[in-house]
Design a protein around this motif. Sequence first.
Motif, mmCIF file in Angstrom:
data_model
loop_
_atom_site.group_PDB
_atom_site.id
_atom_site.type_symbol
_atom_site.label_atom_id
_atom_site.label_comp_id
_atom_site.label_asym_id
_atom_site.label_seq_id
_atom_site.Cartn_x
_atom_site.Cartn_y
_atom_site.Cartn_z
ATOM 1 N N PRO A 96 6.653 6.583 -0.713
ATOM 2 C CA PRO A 96 6.938 5.541 -0.120
ATOM 3 C C PRO A 96 5.576 4.435 -0.274
ATOM 4 O O PRO A 96 4.546 4.741 -0.146
ATOM 5 C CB PRO A 96 7.231 5.937 1.116
ATOM 6 C CG PRO A 96 6.425 6.935 1.557
ATOM 7 C CD PRO A 96 6.167 7.791 0.109
ATOM 8 N N VAL A 97 5.848 2.983 -0.319
ATOM 9 C CA VAL A 97 4.939 1.881 -0.154
ATOM 10 C C VAL A 97 5.434 1.227 0.782
ATOM 11 O O VAL A 97 6.661 0.896 1.094
ATOM 12 C CB VAL A 97 4.777 1.293 -1.678
ATOM 13 C CG1 VAL A 97 4.325 2.247 -2.742
ATOM 14 C CG2 VAL A 97 6.213 0.219 -1.892
ATOM 15 N N THR A 98 4.552 0.463 1.409
ATOM 16 C CA THR A 98 4.926 -0.544 2.597
ATOM 17 C C THR A 98 4.146 -1.825 1.985
ATOM 18 O O THR A 98 3.042 -2.022 1.423
ATOM 19 C CB THR A 98 4.167 0.051 3.969
ATOM 20 O OG1 THR A 98 4.565 1.204 4.018
ATOM 21 C CG2 THR A 98 4.189 -1.294 4.813
ATOM 22 N N ARG A 99 5.130 -3.041 2.343
ATOM 23 C CA ARG A 99 4.625 -4.298 2.138
ATOM 24 C C ARG A 99 3.775 -4.995 3.279
ATOM 25 O O ARG A 99 4.177 -4.711 4.546
ATOM 26 C CB ARG A 99 5.910 -5.239 1.953
ATOM 27 C CG ARG A 99 5.322 -6.966 1.617
ATOM 28 C CD ARG A 99 6.435 -7.839 1.721
ATOM 29 N NE ARG A 99 6.064 -9.207 1.541
ATOM 30 C CZ ARG A 99 5.429 -9.774 2.779
ATOM 31 N NH1 ARG A 99 5.529 -9.147 3.932
ATOM 32 N NH2 ARG A 99 5.003 -11.167 2.643
ATOM 33 N N ILE A 100 2.700 -5.310 3.117
ATOM 34 C CA ILE A 100 1.648 -5.575 4.391
ATOM 35 C C ILE A 100 1.292 -6.900 4.410
ATOM 36 O O ILE A 100 0.353 -7.363 5.320
ATOM 37 C CB ILE A 100 0.260 -4.498 4.333
ATOM 38 C CG1 ILE A 100 -0.288 -4.594 3.224
ATOM 39 C CG2 ILE A 100 1.039 -3.106 4.712
ATOM 40 C CD1 ILE A 100 -1.675 -4.074 3.269
ATOM 41 N N GLY A 101 1.545 -7.675 3.523
ATOM 42 C CA GLY A 101 0.944 -9.228 3.397
ATOM 43 C C GLY A 101 1.529 -9.922 2.252
ATOM 44 O O GLY A 101 2.118 -9.356 1.559
ATOM 45 N N ARG A 102 0.576 -11.109 2.008
ATOM 46 C CA ARG A 102 0.872 -11.886 0.767
ATOM 47 C C ARG A 102 -0.315 -12.322 0.346
ATOM 48 O O ARG A 102 -1.126 -12.774 1.289
ATOM 49 C CB ARG A 102 1.931 -12.879 1.008
ATOM 50 C CG ARG A 102 2.194 -14.014 0.236
ATOM 51 C CD ARG A 102 3.664 -14.606 0.111
ATOM 52 N NE ARG A 102 4.819 -13.745 -0.040
ATOM 53 C CZ ARG A 102 5.979 -13.947 0.290
ATOM 54 N NH1 ARG A 102 6.263 -15.381 0.180
ATOM 55 N NH2 ARG A 102 6.948 -13.313 -0.012
ATOM 56 N N ILE A 103 -0.506 -12.716 -0.987
ATOM 57 C CA ILE A 103 -1.583 -13.400 -1.541
ATOM 58 C C ILE A 103 -1.521 -14.805 -1.312
ATOM 59 O O ILE A 103 -0.279 -15.303 -1.445
ATOM 60 C CB ILE A 103 -1.873 -12.919 -3.061
ATOM 61 C CG1 ILE A 103 -2.016 -11.478 -3.232
ATOM 62 C CG2 ILE A 103 -2.730 -14.069 -3.672
ATOM 63 C CD1 ILE A 103 -3.425 -11.108 -2.697
ATOM 64 N N GLU A 104 -2.712 -15.619 -1.054
ATOM 65 C CA GLU A 104 -2.527 -16.927 -0.933
ATOM 66 C C GLU A 104 -3.547 -17.784 -1.719
ATOM 67 O O GLU A 104 -4.704 -17.042 -2.012
ATOM 68 C CB GLU A 104 -2.817 -17.646 0.548
ATOM 69 C CG GLU A 104 -1.696 -16.717 1.549
ATOM 70 C CD GLU A 104 -2.019 -17.061 3.045
ATOM 71 O OE1 GLU A 104 -1.005 -17.267 3.617
ATOM 72 O OE2 GLU A 104 -3.087 -17.181 3.425
ATOM 73 N N ALA A 105 -3.683 -18.987 -1.953
ATOM 74 C CA ALA A 105 -4.329 -19.670 -2.772
ATOM 75 C C ALA A 105 -5.697 -19.860 -2.354
ATOM 76 O O ALA A 105 -6.890 -19.608 -2.782
ATOM 77 C CB ALA A 105 -3.762 -20.894 -3.215
ATOM 78 N N VAL A 150 0.798 -1.144 0.072
ATOM 79 C CA VAL A 150 -0.077 -0.012 0.056
ATOM 80 C C VAL A 150 0.991 1.262 0.060
ATOM 81 O O VAL A 150 2.171 1.288 0.517
ATOM 82 C CB VAL A 150 -1.056 -0.267 1.326
ATOM 83 C CG1 VAL A 150 -0.275 0.170 2.492
ATOM 84 C CG2 VAL A 150 -2.053 1.175 1.125
ATOM 85 N N SER A 151 0.505 2.356 -0.595
ATOM 86 C CA SER A 151 1.187 3.561 -0.694
ATOM 87 C C SER A 151 0.801 4.615 0.588
ATOM 88 O O SER A 151 -0.291 4.353 1.085
ATOM 89 C CB SER A 151 1.049 4.130 -1.841
ATOM 90 O OG SER A 151 -0.292 4.892 -1.945
ATOM 91 N N GLY A 152 1.898 5.195 0.795
ATOM 92 C CA GLY A 152 1.348 6.350 1.727
ATOM 93 C C GLY A 152 1.079 5.782 3.150
ATOM 94 O O GLY A 152 1.504 4.970 3.701
ATOM 95 N N THR A 153 -0.055 6.564 3.776
ATOM 96 C CA THR A 153 -0.507 6.407 5.027
ATOM 97 C C THR A 153 -2.027 6.101 4.855
ATOM 98 O O THR A 153 -2.640 6.403 3.939
ATOM 99 C CB THR A 153 -0.310 7.475 5.982
ATOM 100 O OG1 THR A 153 -1.065 8.627 5.323
ATOM 101 C CG2 THR A 153 1.163 7.580 6.073
ATOM 102 N N LEU A 154 -2.560 5.367 5.863
ATOM 103 C CA LEU A 154 -4.200 5.057 5.910
ATOM 104 C C LEU A 154 -4.685 5.410 7.211
ATOM 105 O O LEU A 154 -3.954 5.157 8.220
ATOM 106 C CB LEU A 154 -4.151 3.455 5.468
ATOM 107 C CG LEU A 154 -3.574 2.964 4.198
ATOM 108 C CD1 LEU A 154 -4.038 1.448 4.356
ATOM 109 C CD2 LEU A 154 -4.263 3.457 3.101
ATOM 110 N N GLY A 155 -5.898 5.648 7.247
ATOM 111 C CA GLY A 155 -6.810 5.650 8.537
ATOM 112 C C GLY A 155 -6.996 7.340 9.050
ATOM 113 O O GLY A 155 -7.830 7.390 9.781
#
Length: 318
Positions: free
Chosen positions: A284-293, A152-157
């Motif tokens: 900036p971007v932040t890695r927050i998780g992973r795609i799963e089947a 996700v880019s930037g900030t959230l919330g």
Amino acid sequence: MGEFELIDRYFRRPARRHPLGVGDDCALLGLAPGMQLAVSCDMLVEGRHFLSTMDPRKLGHKSLAVNLSDLAACGAEPLAFVLALALPQADDAWLEPFSRGLLALADQHGCELVGGDTTRGPLNICVTVFGQVPPGRALLRSGARDGDDIYVSGTLGDARLALEAFRGTLSLPGELFDAARARLETPTPRVALGLALRGIASAAIDVSDGLAGDLGHILEQSRVGARLEAELLPGLMAAPGGAVPHERRLECVLAGGDDYELLFTAAPAHAAEVAAAAAAGGMPVTRIGRIEAEAGLRLVDGAGRPVPHRYASFDHFA
């Protein structure tokens, strides 16, 4: 002031990039050779999407920003837009700053106002935006694959924080409220980042209705599931940690909406290219998780244990 005087005074501009703009029954758009047309439409309704007290200049900005954010999520270059505007009355004191905010953002992105409509009625702003993208290069919601990283880019919330302050459900100190209010009322469409992610991101969407719900659209369209790292999510909010309780931070990040950041997926092999795209897009971007089947959205802690959650997308009719 009549309808056509209103248009002439605040919205008619000579067409520069396109063959024909405001003034005829249709506008004519000039696409670059071989490009596909990208189209998106968003409506803002007083009392539903914005307060009656909102600064009209900021409202003009946001009216176009939410549409440009859709083009960004598609990896499309902005071209032009049309504006349908219902007004209780033709008020110069409102129209002048509204048009100024709208057209300043349009100029920033080279996106010309080429037509639309005006009428009397409850305040309602509808923008349809047009962009262009090379065939096969558009970012879609349907391309996420098992093993892809989620960013996700930037900030959230923070936009949701401002909304809750307006509702009176929490109190924010002045400086924090001003920063959160700016995120709510004058979002920045991540157009440069969207263009930089073409050929790198496997799927993308803009965060307009909350991270959990908007990621859910990618999961549904791509027929996959996802695992989010719960400990990373509260840190996505720009507001300092001590100013907002942990559970409220998590709620605002996952279910807040009005962030207009880009949520996207990319194969781990493209991590360096994602970093380069973020640098090129100035965000900036932040890695927050992973795609799963396995279908569904799961939050996990640092040890991989499930973290219960109840957050879903905003629904206008719920």
